[in-house]
Scaffold this active site. Structure first.
Site, mmCIF file in Angstrom:
data_model
loop_
_atom_site.group_PDB
_atom_site.id
_atom_site.type_symbol
_atom_site.label_atom_id
_atom_site.label_comp_id
_atom_site.label_asym_id
_atom_site.label_seq_id
_atom_site.Cartn_x
_atom_site.Cartn_y
_atom_site.Cartn_z
ATOM 1 N N ILE A 269 -30.204 58.510 -15.569
ATOM 2 C CA ILE A 269 -31.513 58.322 -16.190
ATOM 3 C C ILE A 269 -32.503 57.783 -15.169
ATOM 4 O O ILE A 269 -32.279 56.727 -14.594
ATOM 5 C CB ILE A 269 -31.441 57.331 -17.375
ATOM 6 C CG1 ILE A 269 -30.351 57.748 -18.363
ATOM 7 C CG2 ILE A 269 -32.789 57.231 -18.068
ATOM 8 C CD1 ILE A 269 -30.111 56.726 -19.466
ATOM 9 N N LYS B 171 -27.041 45.125 -14.404
ATOM 10 C CA LYS B 171 -28.096 46.132 -14.544
ATOM 11 C C LYS B 171 -29.404 45.526 -15.054
ATOM 12 O O LYS B 171 -30.480 45.883 -14.584
ATOM 13 C CB LYS B 171 -27.613 47.244 -15.471
ATOM 14 C CG LYS B 171 -26.500 48.085 -14.822
ATOM 15 C CD LYS B 171 -25.810 48.959 -15.859
ATOM 16 C CE LYS B 171 -24.721 49.818 -15.222
ATOM 17 N NZ LYS B 171 -23.892 50.479 -16.259
#
Lengths: 446, 446
Positions: free
Chosen positions: A133, A202
């Site tokens: 993504i 993340k």
């Protein structure tokens, strides 16, 4: 242009495959042929997903990254060492670097960024967060003229798969984990995923980019999903919600912008005049109508709120060799173009230097389910416990079940310290038989 | 750095606002202060959303873009002229340009790209497609190492709002359009939206970037939503689908990769050895389970399929002054950084030069609802009509209603020429009372 590939596992092997198969397209897009200088592996004879052309495999990774004919280095080894030393060595020898290494970036990103700046080379790492993504580039570049206020991410596929199974099949946590392991979505030791370490790395990276502030994994308040029960999931369903493990990064206005802030709340840490950021990973109930609620199975999605753009969502596969390799190659094209043009992209942007708030100061909402005696005055007592801690109640649902009753309370926004103190007080009340579910509520009106 | 803003309407005024309000952040992100050199408008005294600082407004747009102290030009006028002449003049005077002008890019992009190349300046246009959603940069950069195979976009908010109302409230087209106009989602003359012109311009731009091929609005097969009926919407619901206006850009494999391709089908146009692309706008039924199906109201989303990354989706507000201004400012930061570094981003990439297929050659699927006499042999006759045109049937649903019956047929994939010939043949059959709904089916298995 010559590229060294470090590692030939699930990501590295797909990077090599794409470099070979798409060589003509890459040449047209970069403006120069990209050739593989070498592929560094631990063992020459290990089984691999692809056949690496003769003469490219080497066990001398330190030698490969320093070779004069190498322009670009792709690091797909993962983990802290030897990845960090190899990347630093690559910069020392003037190479540009593309990496997919979330753990290293979240633990020690500043060291890498400083090395890149000193060498005046690029460090790109789109693949480190949410696989294929495109999310880092949009945050770093597309939204560079806007003010990001919140990032909510489903950034770990394993936990999303497990929670989705618990939601759709009514499984318990252990049952859903077993299924995830059988299908290859979870590792034999699932700790990094189910305890939220992977998601914490993340969201640290996302928060750093969104808020132009250094945030490391150690700054992230982290709760995993091992204590999410079938009862929590059912309780979420009853209020039209679903449980997701969210990575959350929020801009918190400076005290001057708040009406009820006390002057003393801004004394710790630097940059408090600019407000702070809250960065955390925990399970939360979100309404089914929220775009993140429909992210199923092992997919990832990142929901971004900003002042001018409003609400954006980026959705796709968050892991896997081939999707991750796509992100690596996208970075490689940019880095190679920059190198040809004798320039580099923007380096680290940490000018805002915002304070990371402790969890207790973070403003959130709680969903609390309580088993109580079914008699007069119980609701009043529970409501008083909330009021005593300065927490106002949004909704209460009461359900009689013979001698006892279940109360489900959803609070308005309050600090996590106020909310957790409320729960502690509830647990100590005589009329409360058990607090059966406590979970934060995100993604709705406050 | 000085920037000239052309136009001060809903987008231009928000660009000016953000330039002023975010000046400190922009300076930190660019590495130089961005000042407004002037704002070109048609009438100095027109009412505006914001107060433009004294001395900045001018009616001399041609003079402004040529001023020596201007480095960057933002074009928010829209339409073909005078926007095109002003952008070309800006390049002639060595300025870099950011524009939100989809109509101009889709009609005459190559002229602009060539002018940018000649001037060695940047032309960025993220805001031209899907408002605030970062989609051009991901296609152009993040996916530059991958092979995009399909783009499905809900890229027009007005038509999505209308179709969503028809789906959720059971409204007819005219009723839903009235509501859209009342709420400001549709203009008094809604032609550009409801006839698909706006979506066609956007999918042309997306196709150009995705497939490295020049595609203009004139290449796009275009059908609007004015003929979508409440019966179509109901029929979609009955098969678990929803009607959306889709912009579709597909990579079609070269004939060598197809098993049944005839040699004669690849004689027209250039680049047929590389296959072609299909670029079109039309209403289509998509399954409710498809990520695009949950895009509600006036939101936009672009769904991208690529070989390595798999399926990605980008979601957000597709229009509005402030969201569009966010995209413009994101581009501005990049263009300003490039200018400071004495470099420029990648220019137009059209090396693949693929053929745009005529609609008849496009492979798709049809949903056909037919009122027929309810007697023996009817299904056989209808099935034979499909078979005679080489179209195989995926599902048939028959519903008796007294003297007549309704047949709903969903085909397997076939060329649009085969499918439309089948429908023509059905209309001419004695046993067919009426073909009540014909719509393409996208986003599912073929």
């Amino acid at each position: 242009m010559k590229v060294a590939v470090l590692g030939c596992g699930s990501v590295g092997s797909q990077v090599v495959r794409l470099l070979l198969e798409q060589a003509d397209d890459l040449e047209a897009r970069v403006g120069a042929r990209i050739e593989i200088a070498g592929v560094a592996v631990r063992r020459l004879n290990a089984p691999r997903e692809i056949e690496v052309p003769d003469g490219l495999l080497t066990t001398d990774s330190a030698g490969l990254v320093a070779r004069d004919d190498v322009d670009l280095v792709i690091e797909t080894i993962g983990g802290i060492e030897p990845a960090r030393s190899l990347i630093l060595r690559a910069f020392e020898h003037g190479k540009s670097v593309v990496t997919a290494n979330k753990a290293l970036l979240a633990e020690d990103g500043p060291t890498l960024f400083e090395a890149a700046d000193k060498a005046e080379r690029d460090l790109y790492y789109e693949a480190a967060v949410a696989g294929a993504i495109p999310i880092l580039r949009p945050l770093r570049e597309s939204l560079a003229g806007d003010r990001v206020t919140r990032v909510l991410g489903i950034v770990n596929g394993t936990t999303n798969f497990i929670l989705d199974k618990m939601d759709t099949a009514g499984s318990g946590f252990n049952e859903a984990l077993d299924e995830a392991q059988e299908l290859g979505y979870a590792e034999a030791d699932p700790t990094a995923d189910v305890e939220g370490f992977d998601a914490a790395a993340k969201i640290a990276i996302l928060a750093s980019l969104a808020f132009h502030t250094r945030v490391t994994a150690a700054d992230v308040h982290r709760e995993g999903i091992t204590e999410v029960t079938a009862a929590d999931v059912k309780s979420a369903q009853e209020m039209g919600s679903v449980v997701k493990l969210l990575g959350i990064a929020e801009l918190v206005p400076s005290p001057g912008f708040e009406t009820v802030a006390s002057a003393t709340s801004s004394t710790s840490g630097g940059g408090s005049d600019q407000g702070g950021v809250s960065v955390r990973v925990h399970p939360a109930m979100i309404p089914r109508s929220h775009p993140l609620a429909s992210v199923r199975e092992a997919f990832n999605a990142v929901f971004v709120e900003s002042e001018a753009a409003g609400q954006l969502m980026f959705y796709g596969p968050g892991a896997g060799g081939s999707p991750t390799a796509s992100a690596v190659l996208g970075d490689l094209v940019t880095v190679a173009r920059n190198r040809l043009a004798g320039t580099r992209g923007a380096g680290e942007s940490a000018y805002a230097d915002r304070r990371v708030l402790p969890m207790g100061e973070t403003v959130t909402r709680y969903h609390v389910a309580i088993d109580v005696d079914d008699r007069a005055g119980v609701l009043a007592a529970v409501a008083t416990a909330f009021a005593d801690h300065g927490v106002s109640i949004q909704t209460v649902r009461q359900e009689g079940r013979g001698e006892d009753a279940q109360l489900v309370v959803v609070s308005h926004a309050a600090t996590d310290a106020q909310l957790s103190a409320t729960v502690k007080a509830l647990r100590e009340m005589d009329i409360v038989r058990e607090v059966t579910s406590v979970m934060r509520v995100e993604g709705g009106d406050e």
